[in-house]
Each structure stands twice: as C-alpha cells, then as structure tokens.
Design an enzyme around this catalytic site. Structure first.
Site: not given
Length: 632
Positions: A292-294, A296, A631
C-alpha cells in the site's frame, strides 16, 4: 689276659669326652634331589600367577576408566551400544542470551528377541509414555529384529520410571536433543531441527553446517528484549482487531542488522509437527504482500532524487484519475491541488500516481531495483519469498502509476524495511543480516539516493506523524517518522472488499535515524474504539509507537525536548492537520505559485495525457492489480 684287657678298655673309656645326646625325632631331613626341584618350580609358578593377575587387574581398571571417562569410539556392530554424540553449537542473541542449545537425553529402545511377553511390556509402558500406542508397540516387540526404537528423548522422570520396571530387553541410548529456551518467541527466526539434529528451518537450516559439530556459539543480531516487545505489541493489535496474523521487524539502519523479526501466529519449535501450516508460515520474509501507501516513500524519493519534482512542487488532486478503464482515487481526498509534502502526508494516490507518470517507467524500475524491491531479500534465512512484480517487458503505464502507491507489486516485509532504511540513513543500501556485525564488518553499502533526498524524506515522514495518518505512532521525545499503508488483499484475480493489510514503516529519531520499524497486521476487523476503521493509522501505528517508547530507554536514548532545535520540523507548518477542516482548504496556494514559477509540473502539465479524469463512482470491474481504489 682277660682282666688285663678289661682294664685296658676301662682306661680307654674313662679317657673319652662325653657327647651330647641328640633326639632323632627333632631333626628335619634336608630336601635333596627331585623334591627340592619341585618346591622351587611351585614357588616360581606362584609368583608368575600373581604377576599375571596384577597385570590383568591393571588392564581391566584402565579399560573401565577409558570407557567411563573418555569419549567412546564409533560402534557399528552392536545395536545396544551408546550412540556417540556429534554435538551442535548454541545459538545466542547479540547479548549472549541462549536461543538454542543441546541437552543429553535418554532414548528408549528394545531388543525384541529378549522380550518374553510383548503384550505385557506394552501395557506396562503405556502409563509412563501416554503417546505410545500399546497395540503397535506390542506388534513391534513381537518382531524378530534385534533393535527397535520405542521412544526418543525421554524426560528424566520417564527414564527413571522405565528403569524401575526392570524389564529385560529394554535399553537406553544417550543422544542430544535441541532445546529452545525462548520457546515460540524466536520460532520463525531460529527455526528447528529434526529428531536427529539436522536443521529443518530458520537459522538451524541456514547455518546447519556451521552449527553441526561447532564449538563456538552462533551469535545473531537479534536482541531478545526488542523481540519480546515487538511480539507483545503485535499480539495486542492482532487480538484487538481480530486479525488472522501479522509480522514485525526492527533494523539498525546504520549496519543492516535485524534486531527483531516476529511472525504471528507462531509455534513451539520443540514440537513443530503440532503446528499448523499457517503458524509455520513466516509472514516477515516468506510472505509477499502489497504494502500500500508505504510505497509512496519510495515514489516520493524517486521523484525528488531524479529531479522530477521539488519539495515546493505539487499536483492537482481534485479529481480521480481514469485510465484504461481503471479509476485511481484518494481515500478521504482533499479534492484540491496538493504540494509534495501534502501528497505524502495526506497519502494521496492521485498525486503519487501523477508524480510516477512524470518520472516514468524506466526511472521507476531503476530506483526500485536499487532499493531491493525487484529481487528477493538476501537475508540469511531459507524461508524467503521472491517479489511479485510485472515483467519488465509488460510493465505498462498503469503499472507505473499503481506501483507508486503500492498496488500491483508485492514484496516481503524484509524487503520493505531494508529499502526504508536506505531512504532514511543518508541513502546507503546495505544488505540485511541476522548475524551480529562487528564495527569493522559493516559494509559501506551502495549509495542509492542523495544525502539531501534522504534529509527531505526524513522530514516528510516526521510530518506524517505530526500532521498526517500516523499520529498514533508518535513517541514523545523520540522524533518518530512514519508512513502508513492500507492495501486491499487479492482474492483470486480481484480485490476483496473487506480484507485488507494494515502496514506501517517508521524510523527514529528523525534528526539522525538509527533504527527502522516495520509492522503489518493481516486482515484486521474494525472495532468500537476505532470508530469502524481498520486502517493502518488505527491498527499498525500504535504498534510502532508503543515499541519505540519501550525500546528507546533500553538503548539509553534520552527523549529530546520539544524546544530543542532538533525537534523542529519546518514542513509541519506547511501542512494542515489531516483531520482538520483546514486540510480541505487551498492551504498551499502560495506554495503552488512558487512551484509553477520554479518549473514544477502540475497535473495539467502531465507529460502524457490521461484518458479521462472524470469522477467515477464504485469499484472498477476489471481485475488488473491497478484497479485498487483507495489507500490510506
């Protein structure tokens, strides 16, 4: 004449000296001849026999001493001989705490040829060894073999009870049994051996040759104290949110040493056969998941380091992106232009996807390879899963955009924390290790991003804790910086609506990071105190925050005062609180003007036109991994 002669005899007699009278009975006959030789021969034989007896006694004594005190030689003939132990080195943590060791135990075997009543013997053994099947045992004891195992590694009490039975034909052999003093706390890391002492999983398998016959303990990088903290906090989250499992790791970002590696559920390494397949599955290294957004964090680092965007740049996140039949939208989106700090702090999928679209597929692949995302982790464990990534030939534009926020790519937690360590430590990528490294053994690593990019990323991660989705990961005084991620789980070829993975990655202290923390909770379920949410900010962030608060004092890390210059984060003033109504307002219009003046690429100037940016409601029906909606 006669008188004259008588007188002469008389004169002669009277002239002789008187002689003593000898008693002939008092005299012993002096041995002569054959009798003397017989006596001498008997004496010689007596002395020779005594000498031989002494020699035999000495030989027997020496042999008994050798058998009792000295290691015996290998015996291959007789089945009832004692088994020679090969020995196996201990496994210890970084502070010398024993994680695995070997103890001598007795194992029970029998010579069926000496058993007169197999049924009776099986009946007598049953109360002592409850897991021993009496019927099967009686059958084995009725065979014509000279050796059969009955039970391996008896307890001292069981051995004494069997010995008290006094049954002819039952014997003990002494061998070593692997013992794990920390129990399930290090099960997935240390692993286990089979009954003959051969490594089957974990460190026991990876370093089987070194441990087998080794004389020095194998010292790991693990700190059992930190391991206990991670295990406890992760267990609390799994219980509170009724999750099916989880994993957590702590790493020294300066050395690559793993201080903690936990996978739940776990098992007793002394009885691995009793564990389920799910309990034996290592979620930290073998499991690969969409994080997921980790991701980013990597995406933003790529954008900054490649010069695609600056900290004053940004993108229009007012509308979802529709591309090739798929929709990319924001979870609780702000529906306006967002600066780079806001894109990261508010976890905007739209802004991240547009950033990735700007730097392109080739740049993304190059950096992800540097961060170790495209190959399986080199950590020294046999249970390591390869990442799931698009093939380089079929890495499409939609893949580039969704990978920006951690969908369409699946990696292990070990890969994730290793890559994050490189982002925050100044840009040096070091291979992870579960072995303790001495100061002269620390590799220089590969420089994958600039020092300035690393400084910016640390400030951005700190902002997420101060103003974004990771407030519950804060540990006052320790300047924790984090990124959360909540990813939908795949079920077959589509994303499940109510199955998610809550993930968080952190580092501390942000002014000079020394440790990285990563945790994931598998399929959390909302509860009443989370107000119906099961996102990473509610589920995984508290795990990281509690761990930092408990771990930092163990490493003599003093809290930093809020007034200390090291505690100041200028970015926090440029980002409105995620939960504040102000975050919905065009908070960054001044920054937006600066970004445009500096040549940053806003959304309307995207390099490649997007098919349709209209708002689309409802989940996409296509099963491509890029179809994930929201997310955190």
């Amino acid at each position: 004449m006669k008188r004259r002669n008588d007188h002469r005899r008389a004169d002669n007699f009277s002239a002789q000296r008187s002689q003593p009278v000898i008693n002939p009975m008092a005299l012993e006959a002096e041995p002569e001849g054959r009798q003397k030789r017989v006596l001498e021969m008997g004496h010689t034989r007596l002395m020779l026999g005594a000498g031989l007896f002494c020699v035999a006694f000495l030989v027997i004594t020496a042999r008994l001493a050798a058998v009792t005190l000295l290691p015996g030689e290998d015996d291959t003939g007789a089945a009832h001989q004692k088994i020679a132990s090969t020995g196996r080195a201990d496994v210890v943590d970084r502070n010398g705490v024993v994680l695995a060791t070997s103890l001598t135990t007795a194992s029970l075997y029998a010579n069926p040829r000496q058993i007169t009543n197999p049924d009776d013997v099986a009946r007598q053994l049953a109360p002592i060894l409850p897991d021993l099947n009496p019927t099967a045992t009686a059958t084995k004891l009725s065979s014509d073999r000279a050796f059969i195992w009955l039970w391996r590694n008896l307890t001292p009490k069981q051995q004494q009870s069997v010995n008290n039975l006094g049954i002819p034909g039952l014997y003990f052999q002494y061998e070593t049994k692997r013992i794990y003093p920390q129990g399930n706390l290090t099960a997935h890391l240390v692993g286990f051996t089979d009954i003959d002492g051969k490594g089957i999983a974990g460190v026991e398998r990876s370093f089987d040759d070194a441990l087998n016959g080794g004389t020095r303990p194998l010292q790991l990088s693990i700190d059992i104290r930190v391991q206990h903290i991670m295990h406890e906090e992760l267990s609390n989250a799994i219980r509170d949110f009724h999750a099916i499992g989880g994993a957590g790791m702590v790493m020294d970002v300066k050395t690559g040493e793993v201080l903690s590696l936990v996978s739940l559920p776990d098992f007793d390494p002394s009885q691995p056969g009793a564990a389920s397949a799910d309990a034996r599955f290592n979620r930290a290294t073998l499991g690969v998941f969409e994080m997921g957004s980790t991701f980013k964090t990597f995406n933003t680092a790529i954008g900054l380091d490649s010069g695609t965007v600056s900290m004053t740049g940004g993108y229009d996140a007012s509308k979802p992106i529709r591309i090739g039949g798929f929709t990319i939208s924001d979870y609780h989106g702000k529906n306006r232009f967002l600066t780079v700090p806001e894109i990261y702090a508010y976890s905007s999928n739209i802004g991240s996807a547009k950033m990735a679209d700007d730097f392109g597929t080739e740049t993304q692949q190059t950096y992800l390879r540097r961060f170790g995302m495209l190959e399986k982790s080199p950590i020294e464990l046999p249970e390591v899963g390869p990442p799931m990534v698009p093939s380089l030939k079929n890495w499409k534009r939609i893949n580039t955009m969704t990978i920006a926020y951690g969908h369409g790519i699946a990696v292990s937690l070990a890969q994730l924390i290793t890559g994050i360590s490189a982002v925050v430590n100044g840009g040096d990528m070091r291979a992870p290790t579960i072995l303790k490294r001495q100061p002269d053994q620390i590799p220089a690593g590969e420089h994958v991003i600039s020092d300035q990019t690393s400084v910016n990323m640390r400030a951005l991660m700190r902002t997420v804790v101060q103003e974004g989705t990771a407030k519950k990961a804060d540990a006052p005084g320790y300047l924790v910086g984090c990124k959360t991620g909540t990813a939908d789980k795949l079920e077959g070829h589509t994303y499940a609506k109510n199955a998610r993975m809550a993930v968080i990655v952190c580092s501390f202290p942000s002014n000079n990071p020394r440790y990285a923390v990563a945790a994931l909770v598998d399929e959390p379920v909302p509860n009443e105190h989370s107000y119906g949410y099961a996102t990473a900010g509610w589920v995984a962030a508290p795990v990281a925050g509690a761990l930092v608060q408990r771990m930092a004092p163990l490493y003599s890390m003093a809290p930093i005062s809020p007034d200390d210059p090291a505690s100041q984060n200028p970015l926090a003033a440029l980002v409105a609180d995620y939960d504040s109504p102000d975050s919905k307002k065009p908070h960054s219009m001044v920054t937006q003007v600066k970004a445009t003046a500096n040549g940053a690429t806003p959304a309307t100037q995207s390099k490649v036109s997007i098919d349709d940016q209209g708002d689309v409601t409802g989940p996409p029906q296509n099963t491509d991994p890029g179809a994930s909606i929201a997310d955190e």
